[in-house]
Enzyme design. Structure first.
Site, short mmCIF file in Angstrom:
data_model
loop_
_atom_site.label_atom_id
_atom_site.label_comp_id
_atom_site.label_asym_id
_atom_site.label_seq_id
_atom_site.Cartn_x
_atom_site.Cartn_y
_atom_site.Cartn_z
N HIS A 200 -1.91 8.11 12.64
CA HIS A 200 -1.39 7.81 11.30
C HIS A 200 -2.36 6.96 10.48
CE1 HIS A 200 -0.13 3.90 12.92
NE2 HIS A 200 0.01 3.49 11.69
N HIS A 262 -7.00 4.37 16.59
CA HIS A 262 -7.14 3.85 15.22
C HIS A 262 -8.51 3.20 14.98
CE1 HIS A 262 -3.00 4.73 15.22
NE2 HIS A 262 -2.51 3.56 15.53
C1 BG6 Z 1 0.82 2.27 16.20
C2 BG6 Z 1 0.87 1.43 17.44
O1 BG6 Z 1 0.05 3.42 16.43
O2 BG6 Z 1 0.22 1.52 15.17
C3 BG6 Z 1 1.63 0.14 17.19
O3 BG6 Z 1 1.49 2.16 18.48
C4 BG6 Z 1 1.07 -0.59 15.99
O4 BG6 Z 1 1.59 -0.70 18.33
C5 BG6 Z 1 0.95 0.35 14.81
O5 BG6 Z 1 1.95 -1.66 15.68
C6 BG6 Z 1 0.21 -0.30 13.67
O6 BG6 Z 1 0.25 0.54 12.56
P1 BG6 Z 1 0.38 -0.03 11.11
O7 BG6 Z 1 0.38 1.17 10.24
O8 BG6 Z 1 1.66 -0.81 11.05
O9 BG6 Z 1 -0.79 -0.91 10.92
#
Ligand code: BG6
Length: 503
Positions: A200, A262
């Site tokens: 994402h 990420h």
């Molecule tokens: C997710 C993780 O992919 O990304 C989580 O599994 C994390 O642990 C999250 O909190 C963070 O995403 P964002 O968009 O809130 O920064």
């Protein structure tokens, strides 16, 4: 030319025509789970509200939990309401398009029912046989669901009409071997063009802006290399802990949860060469080259270049072992062995329960070679230029540079030039899942991870995972909630005469 004529000329920046999804049914496996409630449903609602979904749209949830169609629709609308204001006409329209199938993922009868509901949606809603399946389930269910979908004839051949696509949630494997196995299994059911591995982070506007910033401006590219960049910092700090996801987190930890996906995605976008075009495969091929150039971690270098941490209180979280050695923090020193970046360290850090929620990339430029302003040592005290791409929150871009402090003395200070998304464009950028779901419906895989890249990222990180499996850290828990992580993490930078950017 009169003023009126000048104003009548078309503006330089044209608002692009709205991208609308084609007719389709969206099927969510794991429809009663957290992801569906918190992310998928609000994103679908927003897409419907902004006119980005075709009117020929249906959503079918599949899960074990018994729900009537009406109860499911109500639960989903309630979930959307929890994330913000909901307007009644859109909620009504969405409610009418929601359907639900109760069943075990391993039971062929579930898929017979699903097939009937989808055929019904084709007749009632005009979804034309196009299906986007979303596997919002634990990875252990992927094989069962894909095999059953295939046996039920719910996966049509690629490159034709109607289309079938499948979105697969991370974690995509837990090491190189399991990722390869998963990829082989997925390839047995789907063509790569039908497979959408979601991360994402790639749907975040500011992550996409890394490429625009780099390749739509001519001013930065000449500086974007080892000649001018001293080092790069990539930070993904969260203030939240593991919340209700203790069981999941115990299996993943920060290296699998954030770093492998990420952080490496952001690293690739920051470090990649310009692609030949903006096409999905050109962009993804250049990102792959970065992963392939990452210097391999060795048993001798890992203890020096990787620091893990665990916040105090993690072991008392729900579903967490009292003697858990799962890391909730990681700091890494990484090198990219290619022409552009040879010798430039990339310092990565990610963690939960840290002082501030910040995701950003900072390029620290080299110091000026000679001080013209007074004593020689002032040159050392001049802060180097830092270019920061703030991914979240306060999305924006900041450049730090030196300026004369007004007055009769030759005093030099540091000032900041700031671009804020909210101020420049008015309003928060859209949620990542909105963009990614729309792209998957439109068949655009640019922001999804390709098989070879997923394997390359696991190939790089697996030696690190294995090292710590054999030699689990003995000092856990080693940082306080609300701090910037374990003290030992500073050593990674200090050894190089540097320190993490302060916030
Ligand atoms: C997710 C993780 O992919 O990304 C989580 O599994 C994390 O642990 C999250 O909190 C963070 O995403 P964002 O968009 O809130 O920064």
């Amino acid at each position: 030319m009169s003023v009126a004529q000048i104003q009548a000329r078309p503006p330089q920046v044209q608002t692009p025509a709205r991208r609308v999804a084609p007719p389709c049914a969206f099927v969510v496996f794991g429809a009663t789970g957290d992801l569906t409630r918190r992310k998928l449903m609000p994103a679908i609602y927003k897409l419907m509200q902004t006119g980005s979904l075709s009117d020929a749209f249906a959503l079918v949830g599949v899960s074990r939990r018994p729900f009537s169609r009406e109860a499911f629709a109500q639960a989903m609308i309630d979930a959307v309401k929890e994330t913000g204001e909901v307007d009644a006409p859109t909620a009504d329209r969405l409610g009418q398009r929601l359907d639900y199938v109760t069943g075990e993922f391993s039971d062929a009868a579930t898929y017979t029912q699903l097939r009937q509901r989808l055929e019904q949606a084709d007749r009632d809603r005009g979804t034309e046989g196009n299906r986007l399946f979303y596997l919002a389930t634990p990875p252990s269910e992927f094989e069962t669901i894909l095999t059953q979908l295939k046996q039920a004839g719910l996966i049509v051949p690629p490159h034709g009409k109607p289309w079938t696509r499948v979105v697969i949630e991370k974690p995509f494997g837990r090491d190189l071997t399991s990722a390869q196995e998963l990829n082989r299994m997925v390839a047995g059911a789907l063509d790569e063009s039908q497979t959408f591995r979601i991360d994402h982070y790639l749907g975040k506007e500011t992550v996409q802006n890394i490429l625009v910033f780099r390749f739509a401006n001519s001013i930065f590219e000449p500086l974007w290399n080892r000649k001018y960049v001293d080092f790069v910092e990539i930070c993904a700090a969260e203030t939240i802990g593991v919340e209700t996801r203790g069981a999941f987190y115990e299996q993943t930890g920060v290296l699998r949860d954030i770093v492998q996906n990420h952080l490496l995605e952001v690293l690739c976008l920051t470090a990649m060469e310009p692609p030949n075009s903006g096409d999905a495969d050109d962009v993804r091929s250049e990102k792959l080259q970065v992963l392939r150039a990452l210097r391999e971690p060795w048993a001798e270098t890992i203890p020096r270049d990787v620091v893990l941490g665990q916040y105090r209180g993690y072991r008392q979280e729900k579903d967490v072992a009292p003697d858990s050695v799962t890391p909730t923090y990681a700091a890494l020193r990484v090198f990219i062995d290619n022409w552009r970046w040879q010798g430039v360290p990339f310092y990565l850090r990610a963690g939960k329960k840290l002082k501030k929620r910040i995701t950003e990339v900072s390029l620290h430029l080299q110091r000026v070679p000679l001080s013209l302003f007074g004593r020689e040592d002032i040159c050392q005290n001049l802060e180097p230029n830092v270019l920061t791409l703030r991914i979240q929150p306060d999305e924006g871009i900041q450049l730090k540079f030196a300026s004369k402090i007004p007055g009769f003395d030759q005093m030099v200070g540091t000032v900041k030039m700031d671009m804020s998304y909210v101020e420049a464009f008015g309003g928060e950028p859209p949620e990542a899942y909105e963009r990614l779901l729309l792209d998957a419906m439109r068949g655009d895989a640019t922001l999804f991870s390709r098989r070879d890249a997923v394997e390359a990222s696991w190939q790089w990180i697996t030696p690190i995972l294995q090292y710590f499996e054999h030699q689990p850290p003995r000092d856990f828990p080693n940082y306080e909630p609300g701090s910037w992580g374990p003290d030992v993490a500073h050593a990674i930078m200090q050894r190089d005469g540097r320190s993490w950017r302060e916030h």
